[in-house]
Design a protein around this motif. Sequence first.
Motif, PDB file in Angstrom:
ATOM      1  N   THR A  86       0.841  -1.194   0.000  1.00 28.58           N
ATOM      2  CA  THR A  86       0.000   0.000   0.000  1.00 28.58           C
ATOM      3  C   THR A  86       0.876   1.244   0.000  1.00 28.58           C
ATOM      4  OG1 THR A  86      -0.134   0.037   2.422  1.00 28.58           O
ATOM      5  CG2 THR A  86      -1.887  -1.132   1.260  1.00 28.58           C
ATOM      6  N   GLY A  87       0.301   2.304  -0.494  1.00 25.55           N
ATOM      7  CA  GLY A  87       0.913   3.620  -0.411  1.00 25.55           C
ATOM      8  C   GLY A  87       0.004   4.483   0.450  1.00 25.55           C
ATOM      9  N   LYS A  88       0.240   5.750   0.461  1.00 24.69           N
ATOM     10  CA  LYS A  88      -0.589   6.650   1.271  1.00 24.69           C
ATOM     11  C   LYS A  88      -2.070   6.530   0.899  1.00 24.69           C
ATOM     12  CE  LYS A  88      -1.404  11.501   2.203  1.00 24.69           C
ATOM     13  NZ  LYS A  88      -1.183  12.858   1.734  1.00 24.69           N
ATOM     14  N   ASP A  89      -2.364   6.467  -0.382  1.00 20.84           N
ATOM     15  CA  ASP A  89      -3.751   6.444  -0.853  1.00 20.84           C
ATOM     16  C   ASP A  89      -4.076   5.237  -1.731  1.00 20.84           C
ATOM     17  OD1 ASP A  89      -4.692   9.149   0.083  1.00 20.84           O
ATOM     18  OD2 ASP A  89      -3.007   9.781  -1.146  1.00 20.84           O
ATOM     19  N   THR A  90      -3.149   4.293  -1.854  1.00 19.44           N
ATOM     20  CA  THR A  90      -3.305   3.235  -2.844  1.00 19.44           C
ATOM     21  C   THR A  90      -3.095   1.832  -2.284  1.00 19.44           C
ATOM     22  OG1 THR A  90      -0.971   3.314  -3.469  1.00 19.44           O
ATOM     23  CG2 THR A  90      -2.465   4.752  -4.687  1.00 19.44           C
ATOM     24  N   ILE A  91      -3.691   0.866  -2.999  1.00 16.81           N
ATOM     25  CA  ILE A  91      -3.471  -0.557  -2.741  1.00 16.81           C
ATOM     26  C   ILE A  91      -3.024  -1.162  -4.066  1.00 16.81           C
ATOM     27  CG2 ILE A  91      -4.455  -2.723  -1.897  1.00 16.81           C
ATOM     28  CD1 ILE A  91      -6.948  -1.007  -1.050  1.00 16.81           C
ATOM     29  N   GLN A  92      -1.994  -1.995  -4.023  1.00 15.16           N
ATOM     30  CA  GLN A  92      -1.533  -2.677  -5.230  1.00 15.16           C
ATOM     31  C   GLN A  92      -2.040  -4.118  -5.238  1.00 15.16           C
ATOM     32  OE1 GLN A  92       2.698  -2.495  -5.812  1.00 15.16           O
ATOM     33  NE2 GLN A  92       2.752  -0.256  -5.650  1.00 15.16           N
ATOM     34  N   PHE A  93      -2.634  -4.507  -6.354  1.00 17.96           N
ATOM     35  CA  PHE A  93      -3.086  -5.878  -6.547  1.00 17.96           C
ATOM     36  C   PHE A  93      -2.298  -6.472  -7.717  1.00 17.96           C
ATOM     37  CE2 PHE A  93      -7.017  -3.753  -4.904  1.00 17.96           C
ATOM     38  CZ  PHE A  93      -6.983  -4.333  -3.649  1.00 17.96           C
ATOM     39  N   PRO A  94      -1.396  -7.432  -7.421  1.00 10.70           N
ATOM     40  CA  PRO A  94      -0.568  -8.006  -8.489  1.00 10.70           C
ATOM     41  C   PRO A  94      -1.395  -8.787  -9.505  1.00 10.70           C
ATOM     42  CG  PRO A  94      -0.069  -9.013  -6.358  1.00 10.70           C
ATOM     43  CD  PRO A  94      -1.109  -7.977  -6.115  1.00 10.70           C
ATOM     44  N   TYR A  95      -0.931  -8.783 -10.740  1.00 11.45           N
ATOM     45  CA  TYR A  95      -1.624  -9.488 -11.811  1.00 11.45           C
ATOM     46  C   TYR A  95      -1.632 -10.999 -11.613  1.00 11.45           C
ATOM     47  CZ  TYR A  95      -1.312  -5.076 -14.376  1.00 11.45           C
ATOM     48  OH  TYR A  95      -1.421  -3.776 -14.761  1.00 11.45           O
ATOM     49  N   ASP A  96      -0.634 -11.523 -10.928  1.00 13.86           N
ATOM     50  CA  ASP A  96      -0.521 -12.974 -10.803  1.00 13.86           C
ATOM     51  C   ASP A  96      -1.325 -13.567  -9.647  1.00 13.86           C
ATOM     52  OD1 ASP A  96       1.069 -12.012  -8.742  1.00 13.86           O
ATOM     53  OD2 ASP A  96       2.793 -13.298  -9.206  1.00 13.86           O
ATOM     54  N   LYS A  97      -2.149 -12.748  -8.993  1.00 10.56           N
ATOM     55  CA  LYS A  97      -3.012 -13.229  -7.904  1.00 10.56           C
ATOM     56  C   LYS A  97      -4.438 -12.768  -8.156  1.00 10.56           C
ATOM     57  CE  LYS A  97       0.649 -13.374  -4.558  1.00 10.56           C
ATOM     58  NZ  LYS A  97       1.291 -12.770  -3.433  1.00 10.56           N
ATOM     59  N   PRO A  98      -5.414 -13.541  -7.678  1.00 11.93           N
ATOM     60  CA  PRO A  98      -6.811 -13.122  -7.850  1.00 11.93           C
ATOM     61  C   PRO A  98      -7.086 -11.808  -7.115  1.00 11.93           C
ATOM     62  CG  PRO A  98      -6.676 -15.405  -7.091  1.00 11.93           C
ATOM     63  CD  PRO A  98      -5.300 -14.832  -7.009  1.00 11.93           C
ATOM     64  N   LEU A  99      -7.961 -11.007  -7.689  1.00  8.15           N
ATOM     65  CA  LEU A  99      -8.369  -9.789  -6.985  1.00  8.15           C
ATOM     66  C   LEU A  99      -9.199 -10.180  -5.770  1.00  8.15           C
ATOM     67  CD1 LEU A  99      -9.525  -7.267  -9.748  1.00  8.15           C
ATOM     68  CD2 LEU A  99      -7.457  -7.181  -8.365  1.00  8.15           C
ATOM     69  N   PRO A 100      -8.983  -9.514  -4.634  1.00  6.72           N
ATOM     70  CA  PRO A 100      -9.808  -9.777  -3.445  1.00  6.72           C
ATOM     71  C   PRO A 100     -11.135  -9.015  -3.577  1.00  6.72           C
ATOM     72  CG  PRO A 100      -8.155  -8.143  -2.928  1.00  6.72           C
ATOM     73  CD  PRO A 100      -7.905  -8.577  -4.351  1.00  6.72           C
ATOM     74  N   ALA A 101     -12.049  -9.579  -4.348  1.00  9.21           N
ATOM     75  CA  ALA A 101     -13.290  -8.881  -4.704  1.00  9.21           C
ATOM     76  C   ALA A 101     -14.067  -8.415  -3.481  1.00  9.21           C
ATOM     77  CB  ALA A 101     -14.155  -9.774  -5.582  1.00  9.21           C
ATOM     78  N   ASP A 102     -14.183  -9.268  -2.478  1.00 11.63           N
ATOM     79  CA  ASP A 102     -14.948  -8.883  -1.289  1.00 11.63           C
ATOM     80  C   ASP A 102     -14.295  -7.700  -0.573  1.00 11.63           C
ATOM     81  OD1 ASP A 102     -17.114  -9.351   0.719  1.00 11.63           O
ATOM     82  OD2 ASP A 102     -15.369  -9.735   2.004  1.00 11.63           O
ATOM     83  N   LEU A 103     -12.988  -7.729  -0.441  1.00 13.91           N
ATOM     84  CA  LEU A 103     -12.277  -6.620   0.211  1.00 13.91           C
ATOM     85  C   LEU A 103     -12.432  -5.327  -0.601  1.00 13.91           C
ATOM     86  CD1 LEU A 103     -10.402  -5.503   2.399  1.00 13.91           C
ATOM     87  CD2 LEU A 103      -8.466  -6.362   1.045  1.00 13.91           C
ATOM     88  N   ILE A 104     -12.265  -5.409  -1.898  1.00 21.11           N
ATOM     89  CA  ILE A 104     -12.429  -4.222  -2.752  1.00 21.11           C
ATOM     90  C   ILE A 104     -13.843  -3.675  -2.604  1.00 21.11           C
ATOM     91  CG2 ILE A 104     -12.520  -3.387  -5.139  1.00 21.11           C
ATOM     92  CD1 ILE A 104     -10.281  -5.485  -5.728  1.00 21.11           C
ATOM     93  N   ARG A 105     -14.819  -4.559  -2.600  1.00 18.73           N
ATOM     94  CA  ARG A 105     -16.225  -4.156  -2.463  1.00 18.73           C
ATOM     95  C   ARG A 105     -16.453  -3.424  -1.133  1.00 18.73           C
ATOM     96  NH1 ARG A 105     -17.751  -8.760  -3.778  1.00 18.73           N
ATOM     97  NH2 ARG A 105     -18.069  -8.407  -5.992  1.00 18.73           N
ATOM     98  N   ARG A 106     -15.897  -3.966  -0.049  1.00 13.23           N
ATOM     99  CA  ARG A 106     -16.094  -3.339   1.271  1.00 13.23           C
ATOM    100  C   ARG A 106     -15.366  -2.004   1.379  1.00 13.23           C
ATOM    101  NH1 ARG A 106     -13.913  -6.206   5.173  1.00 13.23           N
ATOM    102  NH2 ARG A 106     -12.917  -7.742   3.843  1.00 13.23           N
ATOM    103  N   VAL A 107     -14.157  -1.924   0.834  1.00 16.18           N
ATOM    104  CA  VAL A 107     -13.406  -0.658   0.852  1.00 16.18           C
ATOM    105  C   VAL A 107     -14.150   0.399   0.042  1.00 16.18           C
ATOM    106  CG1 VAL A 107     -11.273   0.453   0.063  1.00 16.18           C
ATOM    107  CG2 VAL A 107     -11.157  -1.736   1.273  1.00 16.18           C
ATOM    108  N   ALA A 108     -14.616   0.015  -1.140  1.00 18.26           N
ATOM    109  CA  ALA A 108     -15.338   0.965  -2.002  1.00 18.26           C
ATOM    110  C   ALA A 108     -16.642   1.414  -1.344  1.00 18.26           C
ATOM    111  CB  ALA A 108     -15.607   0.333  -3.359  1.00 18.26           C
ATOM    112  N   ALA A 109     -17.359   0.491  -0.713  1.00 12.16           N
ATOM    113  CA  ALA A 109     -18.615   0.849  -0.039  1.00 12.16           C
ATOM    114  C   ALA A 109     -18.357   1.800   1.119  1.00 12.16           C
ATOM    115  CB  ALA A 109     -19.329  -0.417   0.441  1.00 12.16           C
TER     116      ALA A 109
END
Length: 129
Positions: A86-109
């Motif tokens: 992570t950075g100050k305002d960012t999260i990095q999701f590597p291409y070689d791993k599945p996206l954590p859809a549930d986590l992204i959904r909760r962060v966005a909500a």
Amino acid sequence: MATLKPSTIDEYISAAPPEAREKLHEIRTILREVAPEAREAIKWGSPVFEENRILFAFSAHKTHINFMPTHTTLDHFRTELADYKTGKDTIQFPYDKPLPADLIRRVAAFRLRAVREEGVRWMQKKRAQ
């Protein structure tokens, strides 16, 4: 010959490296589900979702997708984000791993609620405690 800068998220995804496109489609779909009323745009060369204010942005890089929900949002998820760079305002999701859809959904909500209910701005500074 100069290349044209993307003016839509579809153009952005089409111009992205092949290894990024599937992840870009996936994160866009997740963010649309969370914020179906948000407008999509390109700001500072990156895809954004906005509702009177920028809600979140994302972008493709050499080895990862950056998701930018702002530091005021990330602070609430620091423990869950321990396995991600992570950075100050960012999260990095590597291409070689599945996206954590549930986590992204909760962060966005969380970010969406903060903007709608509290009027939190994009890249807002932390309040002094």
